[in-house]
Design an enzyme around this catalytic site. Structure first.
Site, mmCIF file in Angstrom:
data_model
loop_
_atom_site.group_PDB
_atom_site.id
_atom_site.type_symbol
_atom_site.label_atom_id
_atom_site.label_comp_id
_atom_site.label_asym_id
_atom_site.label_seq_id
_atom_site.Cartn_x
_atom_site.Cartn_y
_atom_site.Cartn_z
ATOM 1 N N ASP A 1 -2.562 -7.306 7.516
ATOM 2 C CA ASP A 1 -3.773 -8.052 7.166
ATOM 3 C C ASP A 1 -3.467 -9.274 6.299
ATOM 4 O OD1 ASP A 1 -2.987 -6.544 4.956
ATOM 5 O OD2 ASP A 1 -4.730 -5.245 4.973
ATOM 6 N N HIS B 1 -9.727 3.103 3.028
ATOM 7 C CA HIS B 1 -9.428 2.046 4.015
ATOM 8 C C HIS B 1 -7.924 1.965 4.305
ATOM 9 C CE1 HIS B 1 -9.191 -0.966 0.506
ATOM 10 N NE2 HIS B 1 -8.043 -1.155 1.128
ATOM 11 N N ASP C 1 -11.225 3.982 -1.157
ATOM 12 C CA ASP C 1 -12.323 4.413 -0.280
ATOM 13 C C ASP C 1 -11.816 4.859 1.089
ATOM 14 O OD1 ASP C 1 -11.516 2.020 0.798
ATOM 15 O OD2 ASP C 1 -13.435 0.991 0.556
ATOM 16 N N GLU D 1 -12.510 -1.222 6.327
ATOM 17 C CA GLU D 1 -13.374 -0.580 5.346
ATOM 18 C C GLU D 1 -14.181 0.543 6.003
ATOM 19 O OE1 GLU D 1 -12.857 -1.122 2.380
ATOM 20 O OE2 GLU D 1 -13.133 -3.177 1.691
HETATM 21 C C1 GLP Z 1 -5.237 -3.472 0.078
HETATM 22 C C2 GLP Z 1 -4.446 -3.554 1.364
HETATM 23 C C3 GLP Z 1 -4.125 -2.186 1.906
HETATM 24 C C4 GLP Z 1 -3.567 -1.305 0.809
HETATM 25 C C5 GLP Z 1 -4.603 -1.144 -0.275
HETATM 26 C C6 GLP Z 1 -4.151 -0.248 -1.410
HETATM 27 O O1 GLP Z 1 -6.589 -3.342 0.287
HETATM 28 N N1 GLP Z 1 -5.114 -4.313 2.362
HETATM 29 O O2 GLP Z 1 -3.196 -2.310 2.968
HETATM 30 O O3 GLP Z 1 -3.215 -0.053 1.327
HETATM 31 O O4 GLP Z 1 -4.854 -2.443 -0.798
HETATM 32 O O5 GLP Z 1 -3.433 -0.987 -2.331
HETATM 33 P P1 GLP Z 1 -2.571 -0.391 -3.512
HETATM 34 O O6 GLP Z 1 -1.327 0.105 -2.923
HETATM 35 O O7 GLP Z 1 -2.330 -1.559 -4.402
HETATM 36 O O8 GLP Z 1 -3.392 0.660 -4.150
#
Ligand code: GLP
Length: 259
Positions: A63, A134, A132, A139
């Site tokens: 993404d 995702h 959440d 989402e």
């Molecule tokens: C973002 C990314 C996800 C990732 C999520 C969790 O939203 N798009 O790919 O898994 O954050 O991030 P973190 O590892 O910093 O908790």
């Protein structure tokens, strides 16, 4: 689903590193799906230190924020350069991320899907998980068969990700993300989750109902989904003992050979 619970985040990263190392060594032309966020940082540090040959590897990131360019310090493109790509010998032409500045984002999303297809599909897709549930930026309420497209972030995700920006106001509202359907087509999915704040999302994904309200629960449909967790992220799983039991009794032929 294969649930592997480690005593701490470092051990979870080590297991993920062994799995990816094993893939790169056995298939030097592998196509990797990569993720951002704070969770894969330890893994990327380990991979960077490994001195593997990435010259034949192709990568597709999950993404990117819409409206910020690759040079923006908070772009996922900059994140990947900083934390992985500049430390390994992956070819610049083999690196793919959605372009947050695409003039025609919808056509760009379609082209991204076609590039994945033309590369032969993704051998291993690395995932983190949002609080959440995702995956990528899919989402809750995302279609379980969605493809790469534009999504609107929830207020919660914008708040969660504000720590990477100067303030919450600067976090974009829109993103381009691979769809859940795109992710499910990867031959292997490797989800890394650490920390107490992921426990609820992980429990819903593994032991809850298959629902778009927890996008990671879609991995229940995948034939080869490996979840590398630390104890904190696994703390709300009801069948924790069973997952330990399965791992402890794994036949030798199923184990990942250390490289
Ligand atoms: C973002 C990314 C996800 C990732 C999520 C969790 O939203 N798009 O790919 O898994 O954050 O991030 P973190 O590892 O910093 O908790």
């Amino acid at each position: 689903m294969e649930i592997i619970i480690h005593p701490n985040a470092e051990d979870a990263a080590e297991m993920a590193e062994r799995i990816i190392t094993n893939l790169i060594v056995t298939n030097p032309q592998a196509v990797l799906g990569l993720a951002t966020g704070s969770t894969p940082l330890r893994l990327y540090q380990r991979l960077a230190a490994k001195g593997l040959d990435w010259s034949g590897i192709t990568s597709f990131n999950l993404d990117e924020y819409l409206g910020i360019g690759a040079q923006h310090p908070q772009s996922y493109s900059a994140f990947m350069q900083e934390n992985l790509f500049r430390h390994v010998n992956i070819g610049v032409k083999n690196i793919h991320l959605p372009d947050g500045m695409a003039v025609d984002p919808e056509t760009h999303c379609q082209a991204y899907e076609e590039k994945i297809h033309a590369a032969g599909g993704i051998d291993l897709q690395l995932l983190g998980i949002g609080t959440d549930g995702h995956i990528g930026f899919n989402e809750p309420s995302s279609s379980l068969s969605s493809r790469t497209r534009i999504k609107t972030l929830t207020a919660r995700t914008r708040r969660d990700n504000a720590r990477f920006f100067g303030s919450e106001r600067e976090v974009p509202y829109h993103v381009i993300t691979m769809g859940i359907g795109t992710i499910l087509e990867s031959r292997t999915v490797l989800l890394l989750a650490t920390g107490e704040n992921k426990a609820e999302a992980v429990a819903g994904a593994v032991e809850g109902a298959l629902t778009s309200m927890n996008p990671a629960s879609a991995l229940q449909l995948h034939r080869k989904a490996i979840l590398c967790l630390d104890e904190a992220a696994a703390s709300k799983l009801q069948r924790r003992d069973y997952y330990h039991w399965v791992f402890d009794n794994k036949p030798a032929w199923q184990r990942i050979s250390p490289n």
